[in-house]
Design an enzyme around this catalytic site. Structure first.
Site, PDB file in Angstrom:
ATOM      1  N   ASP A 215       0.834  -1.203   0.000  1.00 22.87           N
ATOM      2  CA  ASP A 215       0.000   0.000   0.000  1.00 22.87           C
ATOM      3  C   ASP A 215       0.875   1.262   0.000  1.00 22.87           C
ATOM      4  OD1 ASP A 215      -2.837   0.955   0.434  1.00 22.87           O
ATOM      5  OD2 ASP A 215      -1.905   1.922   2.163  1.00 22.87           O
ATOM      6  N   GLU A 265      14.063 -15.593   0.505  1.00 22.28           N
ATOM      7  CA  GLU A 265      14.314 -16.701   1.448  1.00 22.28           C
ATOM      8  C   GLU A 265      13.367 -17.867   1.151  1.00 22.28           C
ATOM      9  OE1 GLU A 265      13.569 -14.931   5.277  1.00 22.28           O
ATOM     10  OE2 GLU A 265      15.344 -13.642   5.156  1.00 22.28           O
TER      11      GLU A 265
HETATM   12  C1  GLC Z   1      -4.174   3.094  -0.648  1.00 19.42           C
HETATM   13  C2  GLC Z   1      -5.401   2.225  -0.563  1.00 19.42           C
HETATM   14  C3  GLC Z   1      -6.554   3.063  -0.121  1.00 19.42           C
HETATM   15  C4  GLC Z   1      -6.239   3.630   1.250  1.00 19.42           C
HETATM   16  C5  GLC Z   1      -4.907   4.384   1.249  1.00 19.42           C
HETATM   17  C6  GLC Z   1      -4.410   4.621   2.644  1.00 19.42           C
HETATM   18  O1  GLC Z   1      -4.273   4.053  -1.640  1.00 19.42           O
HETATM   19  O2  GLC Z   1      -5.630   1.592  -1.789  1.00 19.42           O
HETATM   20  O3  GLC Z   1      -7.748   2.343  -0.076  1.00 19.42           O
HETATM   21  O4  GLC Z   1      -7.253   4.480   1.641  1.00 19.42           O
HETATM   22  O5  GLC Z   1      -3.902   3.662   0.600  1.00 19.42           O
HETATM   23  O6  GLC Z   1      -3.978   3.418   3.223  1.00 19.42           O
END
Ligand code: GLC
Length: 555
Positions: A215, A265
């Site tokens: 993310d 790993e």
């Molecule tokens: C990313 C995710 C989104 C979230 C953001 C903060 O863009 O896809 O859904 O709100 O990160 O974590």
């Protein structure tokens, strides 16, 4: 078109390259299937639908966060990275789900959220209880405020979802959060933070997870000197040189080089894909390096209009980039953050703007009046069939295989997305409209999602899109996706593509094995080349492909 065949996954368990041309299906677990009738989707719900996923013919599932969370941001506010939200199940349920997916030949990718934890995370609670300057505060980004008594935030920065980027705590200090106040940013200069994420990666990899979706991979490392720039100064800074204080800094790749060692790993090495909304394909390529995460999402097609010239340029640019990095390209039209593509394509051209918020839609006065839903779905199927023929990995989002549209008319009091409430720099509907629980049956309290309703309201018009309806209809969007995914397995070969014909309305390319792909972006029918039509997203009559449609042909 016949009922689609069940396709066995052709990927062998020891294949280190399984991800290169995988079709990956994103599950937003709280909205997929609810096994215990609490209105929230859960992991046993996913397990119960493995036969559906197998029949769909995907290669991998990417599971959005299922960790304990107060859902301040749909689960992207994680309380504990190495556990399952009790409302979604247990670690045993997770193991059962992983085993069922693997037995069906489907790989499992989990979402890792490293930029921020939730404010309920044990470390953040420790930081709040600890004094200024303590090691516990050093795991996050705390600063004194400005003004005579520190009553003003350290800077005027605005968070990505609107509102101030800093929140004050009881002793007067402020902490940084790129997103909501419930999502405090980690301090990635802190070795404990780095070490803890390695532990998390190993924890899930040891449980048999095949890969990770990372993310906001571009935000982790920050350069925050004592004298911080203002929002206006930040906005004016170059985002392509790797030196911006908050995003896409070059040093972030040191973290991913460390992660790569952990991935390697394992046999096969664990896979990773970066979510990095960066400025240029060149900047994106750094995340896709084999010494780093290995693959990165390209949102270029997602941001494009349904337009041959734009598609042609984007496909070429992306294929060129992966030629340089040795990765494979990724293609995606829909996910949990954007307006569903069947709906976007029914709107006037967006020119890449507002894909996330559907602002144009609101301005246009709502779906009934100003959106051409039929045209949107027709174009979405054409675009998807084109995408599924491209070399590289295709990412699909739950519900698109049913041809679902965005749900616009969710009452404000039932909305959940912080984007909606915090206003951000837009007045859109936020992201709830693509997160409404799936319709499995045409009736029942929640269209078969669960026994007791759904956590976001499902509209009446879901009924004809239900799996139970579409499954029986050879002309449905679901039957079309199944057929396309099954054929893709048969046809997918070396990762090359040659253009045969390109003009302002038509793109025609050829993949190895004489797999011809023709997309008609215009509205008038076009003549197809000779050959066997394997699949088309709309009518083919007397060798003519109708407008806004794609055909696969073997010659
Ligand atoms: C990313 C995710 C989104 C979230 C953001 C903060 O863009 O896809 O859904 O709100 O990160 O974590």
């Amino acid at each position: 078109m016949a009922e689609s065949p069940h396709t066995e996954s052709t990927l062998s368990p020891s294949d280190a390259n399984w991800w290169r041309q995988a079709a990956v299906y994103q599950i937003y677990p709280r909205s997929f299937a609810d096994s215990n009738g609490d209105g929230l989707g859960d992991l046993p719900g996913v397990t119960s639908r493995v036969p559906y996923l197998k029949a769909l013919g995907i290669d991998a599932v990417w599971l959005s966060p299922f960790y304990p969370s107060a859902l301040a941001d749909g689960g992207y506010d994680v309380d504990d990275y190495r556990n399952v939200d009790p409302r979604l199940g247990t670690l045993d349920d997770f193991d059962e789900m992983a085993a069922a997916l693997h037995a069906a030949g489907i790989r499992l990718i989990v979402d890792i959220v490293p930029n921020h934890s939730s404010n309920r995370h044990v470390w953040f609670q420790e930081a709040l209880a600890a004094p200024k300057g303590s090691p516990a505060r050093e795991r996050y980004i705390f600063r004194d405020g400005r003004g005579p008594n520190g009553e003003l935030p350290p800077t005027d920065w605005v968070g990505a979802f609107g509102g101030p980027g800093w929140t004050q705590v009881s002793d007067g200090q402020w902490y940084l959060h790129f997103f909501t106040p419930e999502q405090p940013d980690f301090n990635w200069d802190n070795p404990e933070v780095r070490e803890d994420f390695l532990t998390t990666l190993r924890f899930w990899a040891d449980r048999g997870v095949d890969g990770f979706r990372v993310d906001v991979a571009n935000l982790l490392v920050k350069d925050l000197p004592a004298d911080l720039p203002s929002q206006a100064e930040l906005d004016a800074m170059d985002r392509t040189s790797g030196t911006h204080p908050l995003m896409d800094r070059d040093e972030v790749h040191e973290i991913y080089a460390q992660w790569r060692k952990v991935f390697n790993e394992y046999i096969p090495p664990r896979f990773a894909v970066a979510e990095a909304w960066v400025e240029t394909p060149e900047r994106r390529a750094r995340y896709a390096s084999p010494e780093g995460l290995g693959q990165a999402f390209s949102f270029d097609l997602l941001e494009a209009d349904f337009d041959a010239t734009q598609f042609h340029r984007i496909i070429n640019d992306n294929l060129e980039q992966v030629r340089l990095t040795g990765s494979t390209s990724t293609w995606v039209f829909s996910n949990h953050d954007v307006t569903r593509h069947a709906t976007r394509y029914g709107l006037p051209p967006l020119n890449g703007r507002n894909v996330k918020q559907g602002v144009e839609w609101v301005k246009a006065g709502g779906p009934a009046e100003d959106i051409d839903l039929e045209r949107g779905l027709r174009r979405a199927k054409a675009a998807t069939l084109l995408m599924l023929a491209l070399p590289g990995a295709a990412y699909l989002y739950q519900g698109e295989e049913l041809g679902l549209h965005e749900v616009a008319d969710i009452p404000a009091e039932q909305r959940q997305d912080p984007c909606f409430f915090r206003g951000a720099d837009y007045n859109g509907l936020g992201r709830d409209g693509c997160r409404v629980p799936l319709p499995w049956q045409a009736d029942g309290t929640s269209f078969g999602f669960g026994a007791n309703g759904a956590h976001l309201p499902q509209p009446e018009w879901f009924a004809p899109y239900a799996v139970s309806v579409e499954e029986k209809d050879p002309a449905s969007t679901l039957s079309f996706y199944r057929r396309a995914l099954a054929l893709r397995h048969e046809l997918q070969g070396p990762e090359t593509l040659e253009w045969d014909d390109v003009d302002e309305n038509v793109l025609h390319f050829v993949r190895p094995g004489n797999w011809h792909v023709v997309t008609n972006f215009g509205t008038a029918p076009v003549a197809l080349p000779d050959g066997e039509v394997l699949l088309a997203s709309a009518e083919v009559e007397n060798g003519m492909l109708s407008g806004e449609a794609t055909a696969w042909i073997r010659r």
